[in-house]
Design a protein around this motif. Structure first.
Motif, PDB file in Angstrom:
ATOM      1  N   GLY A   1       0.810  -1.215   0.000  1.00  0.00           N
ATOM      2  CA  GLY A   1       0.000   0.000   0.000  1.00  0.00           C
ATOM      3  C   GLY A   1       0.841   1.262   0.000  1.00  0.00           C
ATOM      4  O   GLY A   1       0.516   2.246  -0.658  1.00  0.00           O
ATOM      5  N   ARG A   2       1.941   1.225   0.736  1.00  0.00           N
ATOM      6  CA  ARG A   2       2.827   2.386   0.786  1.00  0.00           C
ATOM      7  C   ARG A   2       3.456   2.636  -0.582  1.00  0.00           C
ATOM      8  O   ARG A   2       3.529   3.768  -1.041  1.00  0.00           O
TER       9      ARG A   2
ATOM     10  N   ALA B   1       2.210   1.817  -3.429  1.00  0.00           N
ATOM     11  CA  ALA B   1       1.165   2.227  -4.371  1.00  0.00           C
ATOM     12  C   ALA B   1       0.545   3.557  -3.971  1.00  0.00           C
ATOM     13  O   ALA B   1      -0.334   4.057  -4.667  1.00  0.00           O
ATOM     14  N   LYS B   2       0.963   4.134  -2.855  1.00  0.00           N
ATOM     15  CA  LYS B   2       0.485   5.414  -2.337  1.00  0.00           C
ATOM     16  C   LYS B   2      -0.998   5.383  -1.953  1.00  0.00           C
ATOM     17  O   LYS B   2      -1.656   6.403  -1.956  1.00  0.00           O
ATOM     18  N   ILE B   3      -1.519   4.200  -1.656  1.00  0.00           N
ATOM     19  CA  ILE B   3      -2.911   4.078  -1.195  1.00  0.00           C
ATOM     20  C   ILE B   3      -2.978   3.104  -0.017  1.00  0.00           C
ATOM     21  O   ILE B   3      -3.831   2.225   0.039  1.00  0.00           O
TER      22      ILE B   3
ATOM     23  N   GLY C   1      -3.966   3.503   3.025  1.00  0.00           N
ATOM     24  CA  GLY C   1      -5.229   3.563   3.765  1.00  0.00           C
ATOM     25  C   GLY C   1      -6.297   2.693   3.133  1.00  0.00           C
ATOM     26  O   GLY C   1      -7.038   1.992   3.829  1.00  0.00           O
ATOM     27  N   THR C   2      -6.370   2.716   1.819  1.00  0.00           N
ATOM     28  CA  THR C   2      -7.344   1.887   1.110  1.00  0.00           C
ATOM     29  C   THR C   2      -7.029   0.409   1.303  1.00  0.00           C
ATOM     30  O   THR C   2      -7.930  -0.396   1.560  1.00  0.00           O
TER      31      THR C   2
END
Length: 93
Positions: A27-28, A30-32, A34-35
């Motif tokens: 997620g980090r 992919a810059k998402i 939180g999602t």
């Protein structure tokens, strides 16, 4: 039955933090994050809600033994993120 239940507990204790680490890392990058984290914890919450209902239905059908076999199989299935991201696995980092 006790051995299967023990395996379920051990696998869950290993798989849960590992899966959270994998989701955080992916997620980090992919810059998402939180999602990704929201999806993971939503799925875990859904499992905690639906699991006892499903187990109760199976138990009502006559035997509790399938509950242990099903949970054991699901625990073994949950080990794939661990095996995939161990050193020497298919981790991209």
């Amino acid at each position: 039955i006790l051995a299967i239940n023990l395996a379920v507990g051990v696998a869950g204790g290993i798989a849960a933090p590992t899966l959270q680490a994998v989701v955080t890392t992916e997620g980090r990058s992919a810059k998402i994050m939180g999602t990704f984290m929201g999806a993971l914890f939503s799925a875990q919450s859904l499992g905690m809600f639906v699991g006892p209902i499903f187990a109760g239905m199976l138990f009502q059908s006559g035997s509790f033994l399938p509950l242990f076999w099903i949970s054991g199989a699901l625990s073994l299935l949950s080990l794939w993120p661990i095996l995939a991201y161990l050193p020497g696995g298919r981790n991209k980092e």
